[in-house]
Design an enzyme around this catalytic site. Structure first.
Site, short mmCIF file in Angstrom:
data_model
loop_
_atom_site.label_atom_id
_atom_site.label_comp_id
_atom_site.label_asym_id
_atom_site.label_seq_id
_atom_site.Cartn_x
_atom_site.Cartn_y
_atom_site.Cartn_z
N GLU A 147 48.71 30.03 48.51
CA GLU A 147 47.64 30.96 48.85
C GLU A 147 46.33 30.18 49.03
OE1 GLU A 147 46.72 33.76 45.72
OE2 GLU A 147 45.51 35.03 47.03
N LYS A 198 42.08 29.89 49.89
CA LYS A 198 40.86 30.59 49.52
C LYS A 198 39.66 29.88 50.11
CE LYS A 198 38.77 32.88 45.55
NZ LYS A 198 39.02 33.45 44.25
N ASP A 204 46.66 42.88 45.25
CA ASP A 204 45.92 41.95 44.39
C ASP A 204 44.47 42.38 44.27
OD1 ASP A 204 45.00 39.88 42.86
OD2 ASP A 204 45.00 38.41 44.46
C1 RNT Z 1 42.43 34.74 43.31
C2 RNT Z 1 43.72 34.94 44.02
C3 RNT Z 1 44.93 35.12 43.15
C4 RNT Z 1 44.68 35.96 41.92
C5 RNT Z 1 45.92 36.38 41.16
C6 RNT Z 1 45.60 36.89 39.82
O1 RNT Z 1 41.35 34.74 44.14
O2 RNT Z 1 43.59 36.01 44.89
O3 RNT Z 1 45.97 35.60 43.91
O4 RNT Z 1 43.95 37.11 42.24
O5 RNT Z 1 46.82 35.36 41.14
ZN ZN Z 2 45.32 36.77 45.83
#
Ligand code: RNT
Ligand code: ZN
Length: 418
Positions: free
Chosen positions: A224, A226, A327
């Site tokens: 993931e 960011k 989420d």
């Molecule tokens: C954080 C991410 C992540 C978390 C969770 C708790 O910015 O979105 O996915 O929110 O893993």
């Molecule tokens: Zn997330």
């Protein structure tokens, strides 16, 4: 004639079979994030406030503080929400007790620490997704997988490997694939002296985690990305380019995950879904609602949520190639309502997408006027009557019929929690 039958006729006129739409939606798994129930604290550490680039705000009473409370709260949400649900757990929700030997640190957790969650899922026919927890822990220095400190990195790599084993266990026990998402808040508050070093170490560390044996048909590791987090405003190790490139270079063992709170405010994940699906057989989503930044507000039935589900439906016909998870975490309101509203809204948005005719032919013949006219006309179709029928078929309350029961639960149970 019932309102549903009237609606059904109206949709039939624009080429939509509402019964088929309902039937399809019933079988789409949506992962319900356990962390809305306790403000992302978990049970394995004493957490006073979150660290590692995420934050919950608010102090609404009634937060779950034990596994039993969290399970009881989840049960309410499950009863109030239609469709197929999965549970989504974080490693910090491990359950330690005398029977399984008591507390161990995150690098040593084992499947047995999730046995109670497996029992919970089995009794309710749920699958389960999983997440290593790379935040809110003393071994964040503050970096984790990208730390220059070998001891730190090893601890978190071992945690990641343990989570692969737990994900394999969850998939096998529950007979459904387990999406295992790797997210860290690794980054810097101010302009770094070295941008490439942390990313090179991050890559190597994820390579090591994914060298732990697992069956890619059962366990779906994700990365993931960011853009920034609180306290790490200047630089994020797992940026969009990093994560997408990692997934592209490791297609045999990893898929990209997009969280729609993790982009610049004018970027939209709805448009990224078809872009990625041209290159990736599978992708994963965290559906949330950013307000100005990754604020993790409860998902509403807003335009971008509907555009995201429209793309999922158009691009994949809900064949499972897009893994859908929620989420968000709002600690300022009743948490059960937060969970329920968001989950019902994703279902609503999916249903709206299923009730929208495919206008590809119009686009291919340059009939852009007709696309606009039809798209606007659909907005006044009797969607609510089809939604109500869907809720009835799923044996859950209709809109305007569930909130009283949550208030009652708040009065009788939540308000009594210390
Ligand atoms: C954080 C991410 C992540 C978390 C969770 C708790 O910015 O979105 O996915 O929110 O893993
Ligand atoms: Zn997330």
């Amino acid at each position: 004639m019932s309102r549903y039958l009237e609606a059904k006729e109206m949709y039939a006129k624009i080429g939509i079979d509402t019964d088929i739409a309902i039937e399809k939606l019933m079988n789409v798994p949506i992962a319900l994030h356990c962390w809305q129930g306790d403000d992302v604290r978990g049970f394995d550490q004493k957490v006073d406030s979150l660290s590692g680039g995420i934050q919950t705000t608010g102090n609404y009473p009634g937060r779950a503080t034990t596994p039993e409370q969290l399970m009881a709260d989840l049960d309410i949400v499950l009863k109030l929400s239609p469709g197929t649900k999965k549970l989504n757990l974080h490693a910090c929700y491990a359950i330690f007790d005398d029977e399984n030997g008591g507390w161990v640190d995150r690098d040593k957790i084992e499947p047995k620490h999730f046995k109670k969650w497996v029992d919970f899922c089995k009794e309710r026919g749920l699958g389960c997704d999983f997440n290593p927890t790379f935040f809110s822990h003393p071994m964040c220095d503050p970096l984790t997988l990208s730390s220059p400190n070998e001891k730190t990195r090893k601890f978190w790599i071992d945690h990641g490997k343990a989570c692969i084993r737990i994900s394999q266990y969850l998939a096998e026990e529950l007979g459904q694939e387990c999406v295992m998402n790797i997210w860290t808040g690794d980054g810097f508050k101010d302009i770094p002296a070295d941008r490439i070093g942390p990313r090179a170490r991050y890559k190597e560390a994820i390579d090591e985690i994914l060298s732990e044996p697992f069956d890619f048909n059962k366990v779906k590791p994700c990365v993931e990305s960011k853009v920034f987090g609180i306290g790490v405003e200047a630089y994020t190790v797992g940026s969009a380019e990093f994560s997408l490139s990692y997934a592209a270079a490791n297609k045999d063992k990893c898929i990209p995950l997009m969280d729609n709170g993790h982009y610049h405010p004018t970027e939209v994940v709805s448009d990224k879904i078809p872009a990625l699906l041209v290159f990736f057989p599978e992708i994963a989503l965290h559906i949330t609602r950013p307000i100005r930044w990754d604020s993790d507000h409860v998902v509403l039935l807003d335009d971008e949520t509907k555009e995201i589900t429209k793309e999922i439906v158009r691009c994949t016909d809900l064949d499972g190639r897009v893994k859908i998870a929620l989420d968000y975490f709002d600690a300022s309101i009743n948490r059960i309502s937060a969970w329920t509203v968001g989950l019902r809204n994703v279902q609503k948005a999916l249903l709206i997408a299923l009730l929208t005719p495919d206008m590809t032919n119009l686009q291919n013949s340059n009939n852009f006027t007709e696309i606009m006219v039809r798209t606007e006309d659909i907005k006044t179709m009797p969607f609510g009557d089809v939604w109500a029928e869907y809720c009835r078929k799923c044996d859950v309350p209709l809109d305007n019929e569930w909130f009283e029961s949550v208030k009652k639960y708040e009065n009788e149970i939540l308000s009594k929690r210390g």
